[in-house]
Design a protein around this motif. Sequence first.
Motif, mmCIF file in Angstrom:
data_model
loop_
_atom_site.group_PDB
_atom_site.id
_atom_site.type_symbol
_atom_site.label_atom_id
_atom_site.label_comp_id
_atom_site.label_asym_id
_atom_site.label_seq_id
_atom_site.Cartn_x
_atom_site.Cartn_y
_atom_site.Cartn_z
ATOM 1 N N SER A 19 0.832 -1.206 0.000
ATOM 2 C CA SER A 19 0.000 0.000 0.000
ATOM 3 C C SER A 19 0.864 1.253 0.000
ATOM 4 C CB SER A 19 -0.925 0.009 1.215
ATOM 5 O OG SER A 19 -1.838 -1.055 1.138
ATOM 6 N N VAL A 20 1.955 1.218 0.735
ATOM 7 C CA VAL A 20 2.886 2.350 0.734
ATOM 8 C C VAL A 20 3.512 2.518 -0.647
ATOM 9 C CG1 VAL A 20 5.086 3.170 1.681
ATOM 10 C CG2 VAL A 20 3.332 2.280 3.209
ATOM 11 N N VAL A 21 3.894 1.401 -1.268
ATOM 12 C CA VAL A 21 4.443 1.463 -2.625
ATOM 13 C C VAL A 21 3.404 2.030 -3.586
ATOM 14 C CG1 VAL A 21 5.317 0.079 -4.547
ATOM 15 C CG2 VAL A 21 6.094 -0.390 -2.228
ATOM 16 N N THR A 22 2.148 1.654 -3.409
ATOM 17 C CA THR A 22 1.068 2.170 -4.259
ATOM 18 C C THR A 22 0.925 3.682 -4.118
ATOM 19 O OG1 THR A 22 -0.124 0.087 -4.083
ATOM 20 C CG2 THR A 22 -1.401 1.999 -4.757
ATOM 21 N N VAL A 23 0.948 4.170 -2.900
ATOM 22 C CA VAL A 23 0.805 5.612 -2.664
ATOM 23 C C VAL A 23 1.989 6.373 -3.246
ATOM 24 C CG1 VAL A 23 0.747 7.371 -0.854
ATOM 25 C CG2 VAL A 23 -0.683 5.338 -0.662
ATOM 26 N N ILE A 24 3.197 5.852 -3.071
ATOM 27 C CA ILE A 24 4.378 6.514 -3.622
ATOM 28 C C ILE A 24 4.325 6.535 -5.148
ATOM 29 C CG2 ILE A 24 6.883 6.309 -3.890
ATOM 30 C CD1 ILE A 24 6.932 5.277 -0.974
ATOM 31 N N ALA A 25 3.934 5.413 -5.757
ATOM 32 C CA ALA A 25 3.843 5.370 -7.220
ATOM 33 C C ALA A 25 2.750 6.305 -7.739
ATOM 34 C CB ALA A 25 3.580 3.941 -7.687
ATOM 35 N N MET A 29 3.246 9.468 -10.121
ATOM 36 C CA MET A 29 2.477 9.585 -11.354
ATOM 37 C C MET A 29 1.956 11.020 -11.520
ATOM 38 S SD MET A 29 -0.835 7.339 -12.542
ATOM 39 C CE MET A 29 -1.796 7.858 -11.152
ATOM 40 N N VAL A 30 1.534 11.616 -10.448
ATOM 41 C CA VAL A 30 1.017 12.985 -10.501
ATOM 42 C C VAL A 30 2.162 13.973 -10.735
ATOM 43 C CG1 VAL A 30 -0.129 14.779 -9.143
ATOM 44 C CG2 VAL A 30 -0.985 12.445 -9.079
ATOM 45 N N ALA A 31 3.312 13.707 -10.121
ATOM 46 C CA ALA A 31 4.427 14.637 -10.203
ATOM 47 C C ALA A 31 5.261 14.469 -11.465
ATOM 48 C CB ALA A 31 5.321 14.466 -8.977
ATOM 49 N N ALA A 32 5.082 13.393 -12.192
ATOM 50 C CA ALA A 32 5.916 13.120 -13.375
ATOM 51 C C ALA A 32 5.628 14.133 -14.475
ATOM 52 C CB ALA A 32 5.654 11.716 -13.882
ATOM 53 N N GLY A 33 6.665 14.379 -15.244
ATOM 54 C CA GLY A 33 6.514 15.372 -16.290
ATOM 55 C C GLY A 33 6.125 14.792 -17.637
ATOM 56 N N ASP A 34 6.641 13.629 -17.940
ATOM 57 C CA ASP A 34 6.365 13.087 -19.268
ATOM 58 C C ASP A 34 5.387 11.915 -19.192
ATOM 59 O OD1 ASP A 34 8.161 11.473 -17.980
ATOM 60 O OD2 ASP A 34 9.229 10.886 -19.802
ATOM 61 N N GLN A 35 4.895 11.532 -20.337
ATOM 62 C CA GLN A 35 3.849 10.524 -20.419
ATOM 63 C C GLN A 35 4.378 9.119 -20.112
ATOM 64 O OE1 GLN A 35 1.813 10.597 -24.141
ATOM 65 N NE2 GLN A 35 0.016 9.566 -23.342
ATOM 66 N N LEU A 36 5.605 8.825 -20.485
ATOM 67 C CA LEU A 36 6.177 7.505 -20.240
ATOM 68 C C LEU A 36 6.350 7.251 -18.741
ATOM 69 C CD1 LEU A 36 7.399 4.883 -21.334
ATOM 70 C CD2 LEU A 36 9.612 6.050 -21.363
ATOM 71 N N THR A 37 6.851 8.229 -18.018
ATOM 72 C CA THR A 37 7.025 8.082 -16.569
ATOM 73 C C THR A 37 5.673 7.949 -15.877
ATOM 74 O OG1 THR A 37 9.004 9.441 -16.735
ATOM 75 C CG2 THR A 37 8.124 9.075 -14.545
ATOM 76 N N THR A 38 4.690 8.670 -16.344
ATOM 77 C CA THR A 38 3.346 8.554 -15.796
ATOM 78 C C THR A 38 2.783 7.157 -16.023
ATOM 79 O OG1 THR A 38 2.954 10.904 -16.188
ATOM 80 C CG2 THR A 38 1.017 9.534 -15.841
ATOM 81 N N ILE A 40 4.495 4.327 -16.505
ATOM 82 C CA ILE A 40 5.233 3.369 -15.684
ATOM 83 C C ILE A 40 4.802 3.472 -14.222
ATOM 84 C CG2 ILE A 40 7.530 2.789 -14.807
ATOM 85 C CD1 ILE A 40 8.607 3.576 -17.585
ATOM 86 N N SER A 41 4.613 4.674 -13.732
ATOM 87 C CA SER A 41 4.147 4.869 -12.354
ATOM 88 C C SER A 41 2.760 4.288 -12.149
ATOM 89 C CB SER A 41 4.147 6.348 -11.995
ATOM 90 O OG SER A 41 5.436 6.885 -12.108
ATOM 91 N N PHE A 42 1.903 4.450 -13.133
ATOM 92 C CA PHE A 42 0.558 3.884 -13.050
ATOM 93 C C PHE A 42 0.628 2.361 -13.008
ATOM 94 C CE2 PHE A 42 -3.267 2.222 -15.148
ATOM 95 C CZ PHE A 42 -4.234 2.709 -14.282
ATOM 96 N N ALA A 43 1.479 1.772 -13.849
ATOM 97 C CA ALA A 43 1.627 0.315 -13.860
ATOM 98 C C ALA A 43 2.149 -0.193 -12.520
ATOM 99 C CB ALA A 43 2.548 -0.110 -14.993
ATOM 100 N N VAL A 44 3.126 0.500 -11.965
ATOM 101 C CA VAL A 44 3.665 0.103 -10.658
ATOM 102 C C VAL A 44 2.597 0.225 -9.577
ATOM 103 C CG1 VAL A 44 5.339 0.743 -8.868
ATOM 104 C CG2 VAL A 44 6.055 0.602 -11.248
#
Length: 60
Positions: A19-25, A29-38, A40-44
Motif C-alpha cells: 500500500s505504501v508502494v502504491t501511494v508513492i507510485a 504519477m502525478v508529479a511526473a513530467g512526461d507521459q512515459l514516466t506517468t 510506468i508509475s501507473f503500472a507500478v
Amino acid sequence: MQTQDIQSDKGIGFAVLFSVVTVIAAAWMVAAGDQLTTAISFAVAIIAACLAVVGAHAFW
C-alpha cells in the motif's frame, strides 16, 4: 473441540508494504513530467495494489 489455527501478521505486513508502494507510485504519477514516466508509475501502482490484496489474502 478446538482446531488449530495459525495466524500470521505477514498478511498485514505485505498489505501495508505494498500500500505504501502504491501511494508513492501514485504520487510519482502525478508529479511526473512526461507521459512515459506517468505510464510506468501507473503500472507500478496497479501492480502494487494487486499485490497488497493478494498478500492480505494469502496469509490470512
